[in-house]
Write a protein that holds these residues in place. Structure first.
Motif, short mmCIF file in Angstrom:
data_model
loop_
_atom_site.label_atom_id
_atom_site.label_comp_id
_atom_site.label_asym_id
_atom_site.label_seq_id
_atom_site.Cartn_x
_atom_site.Cartn_y
_atom_site.Cartn_z
N SER A 9 0.86 -1.19 0.00
CA SER A 9 0.00 0.00 0.00
C SER A 9 0.89 1.23 0.00
O SER A 9 2.12 1.13 0.11
CB SER A 9 -0.91 0.03 1.23
OG SER A 9 -0.19 0.39 2.39
N SER A 11 1.22 2.99 2.38
CA SER A 11 1.80 3.06 3.72
C SER A 11 3.07 2.22 3.85
O SER A 11 3.83 2.39 4.80
CB SER A 11 0.78 2.58 4.76
OG SER A 11 -0.37 3.38 4.73
N HIS A 166 -4.84 2.36 -9.13
CA HIS A 166 -6.05 3.15 -8.97
C HIS A 166 -7.03 2.96 -10.12
O HIS A 166 -6.67 2.47 -11.19
CB HIS A 166 -5.70 4.65 -8.87
CG HIS A 166 -5.03 5.17 -10.11
ND1 HIS A 166 -3.69 5.01 -10.36
CD2 HIS A 166 -5.52 5.83 -11.21
CE1 HIS A 166 -3.38 5.55 -11.52
NE2 HIS A 166 -4.48 6.05 -12.07
N SER A 217 -4.43 1.35 -4.23
CA SER A 217 -4.80 2.49 -3.40
C SER A 217 -5.99 2.12 -2.53
O SER A 217 -6.99 1.58 -3.02
CB SER A 217 -5.16 3.69 -4.28
OG SER A 217 -5.78 4.70 -3.52
N LYS A 218 -5.90 2.44 -1.25
CA LYS A 218 -7.01 2.15 -0.33
C LYS A 218 -8.22 3.00 -0.66
O LYS A 218 -9.35 2.53 -0.62
CB LYS A 218 -6.57 2.41 1.11
CG LYS A 218 -7.65 2.15 2.15
CD LYS A 218 -7.15 2.45 3.55
CE LYS A 218 -8.25 2.22 4.58
NZ LYS A 218 -7.78 2.55 5.97
N GLU A 219 -8.00 4.28 -1.01
CA GLU A 219 -9.10 5.21 -1.25
C GLU A 219 -9.63 5.16 -2.68
O GLU A 219 -10.81 5.46 -2.91
CB GLU A 219 -8.66 6.64 -0.94
CG GLU A 219 -8.27 6.89 0.50
CD GLU A 219 -6.82 6.49 0.79
OE1 GLU A 219 -6.08 6.21 -0.19
OE2 GLU A 219 -6.43 6.46 1.97
N ASN A 221 -9.30 2.57 -5.14
CA ASN A 221 -9.32 1.28 -5.82
C ASN A 221 -9.95 0.24 -4.90
O ASN A 221 -10.21 0.50 -3.72
CB ASN A 221 -7.90 0.85 -6.22
CG ASN A 221 -7.90 -0.05 -7.44
OD1 ASN A 221 -8.94 -0.45 -7.94
ND2 ASN A 221 -6.71 -0.38 -7.94
N SER A 222 -10.16 -0.94 -5.44
CA SER A 222 -10.63 -2.08 -4.65
C SER A 222 -10.21 -3.36 -5.35
O SER A 222 -9.88 -3.34 -6.54
CB SER A 222 -12.16 -2.06 -4.50
OG SER A 222 -12.78 -2.32 -5.75
N ASP A 223 -10.24 -4.45 -4.61
CA ASP A 223 -9.91 -5.74 -5.21
C ASP A 223 -10.81 -6.02 -6.41
O ASP A 223 -10.35 -6.47 -7.46
CB ASP A 223 -10.09 -6.87 -4.19
CG ASP A 223 -9.15 -6.75 -3.00
OD1 ASP A 223 -8.44 -5.73 -2.90
OD2 ASP A 223 -9.13 -7.68 -2.17
N LYS A 250 -2.95 -7.49 -0.14
CA LYS A 250 -3.71 -6.70 0.82
C LYS A 250 -2.82 -5.67 1.49
O LYS A 250 -1.60 -5.83 1.58
CB LYS A 250 -4.33 -7.61 1.88
CG LYS A 250 -5.13 -8.77 1.32
CD LYS A 250 -6.36 -8.31 0.55
CE LYS A 250 -7.21 -9.49 0.09
NZ LYS A 250 -8.39 -9.06 -0.68
N LYS A 251 -3.45 -4.63 2.03
CA LYS A 251 -2.70 -3.57 2.68
C LYS A 251 -2.03 -4.07 3.95
O LYS A 251 -0.85 -3.81 4.19
CB LYS A 251 -3.61 -2.39 3.01
CG LYS A 251 -2.91 -1.27 3.76
CD LYS A 251 -3.85 -0.12 4.06
CE LYS A 251 -3.11 0.96 4.85
NZ LYS A 251 -4.00 2.10 5.20
N THR A 252 -2.78 -4.78 4.78
CA THR A 252 -2.26 -5.16 6.10
C THR A 252 -2.04 -6.66 6.25
O THR A 252 -1.29 -7.08 7.13
CB THR A 252 -3.23 -4.70 7.21
OG1 THR A 252 -4.53 -5.23 6.94
CG2 THR A 252 -3.30 -3.19 7.24
#
Length: 260
Positions: A9, A11, A166, A217-219, A221-223, A250-252
């Motif tokens: 991510s 982050s 994105h 991107s978390k904000e 985009n999506s799987d 995944k992000k985390t």
């Protein structure tokens, strides 16, 4: 040869590559405690590293470098210009003798691996991507690039890790500042879902077994959107890729262990 995505991510990004009891990181965007914790969830006990390959100097790819090196000293491969822009904290902590300078279109050997580099296009200092080979297996690692020239070094790898950052419409409608939006969608920004799919389907081949969609991107985009863009591109171009396993990092959460 096998690998696992530890984090993915804005982050922090990092992948662990494993081969013949050797361990290598592709990027170092999270700290050693988080790396060890995530790996333990997959039963991987990391007590040494044999190398770190950096794509560029942005913090989400290097912020864990100090803490990692404090526990596990090892060679670090990076372009000379990217090294110049590393923070003073990193360069004060890690002796220059541990840094090995590489450049676009290099080919070199690290232990049992053949490592080849290629140019990516990002708003950073001499960013690079990697193709890493062992016997007849290969991994291509592509992240943080607004576009990419489809050179032979990219083609027909066993496995790919490619950013799908994105969805442009969501990005443009987001609350992000306009200069940031422009940066992301530029030719030196990040690959959109559609650009990622187009790139992959122009470089994969009959040896390709797996693909990880990376750096979402978390904000913006999506799987589902990323996978949907891949399905749509394959359908529109009559591509049958059902034999290729596609994962979304995944992000985390740490990914499954992907074996070649």
């Amino acid at each position: 040869m096998k690998y696992v995505v530890i984090a993915s991510s804005s982050s922090g990004n990092s992948v662990l590559l494993m081969n013949n009891d050797k361990y290598y990181l592709l990027d170092a965007g999270i700290g050693i405690r988080k790396i060890i914790k995530n790996l333990s969830e997959k039963g991987i006990e990391l007590n040494h590293l044999d190398g770190i390959f950096l794509t560029h100097e942005h913090s989400d790819h290097v912020s864990g470098l100090r803490s990692i090196f404090s526990k596990m000293e090892c060679p670090i491969y990076v372009s000379k210009n990217a090294y110049k822009y590393l923070s003073d904290d990193i360069k004060e902590k890690i002796s220059p003798r541990y840094f090995h300078f590489i450049k676009n279109d290099d080919e070199f050997v690290v232990d049992d691996l053949v490592v080849k580099t290629f140019m990516t296009h990002h708003d950073s200092a001499d960013p690079l991507g990697y193709r890493i080979e062992y016997n007849n297996q290969s991994i291509v690692y592509i992240t943080d690039t607004g576009h990419l020239d489809e050179s032979d070094v990219l083609k027909n790898a066993t496995s790919y890790i490619i950013e799908a950052n994105h969805e442009p419409n969501i990005l443009l409608l987001s609350s992000r500042p306009w200069p940031l939006k422009q940066r992301i969608i530029s030719d030196e920004g990040h690959l959109s879902n559609e650009d990622s799919a187009k790139l992959f389907y122009n470089i994969y081949g009959d040896k390709t077994e797996s693909l990880v969609l990376y750096h979402l991107s978390k904000e913006c985009n999506s799987d589902e959107l990323a996978l949907g863009a891949y399905r749509m591109y394959a359908k529109e171009h009559n591509i049958d890729s059902n034999n290729i396993k596609i994962y979304v990092a995944k992000k985390t959460d740490i990914s499954d262990i992907i074996e070649l």
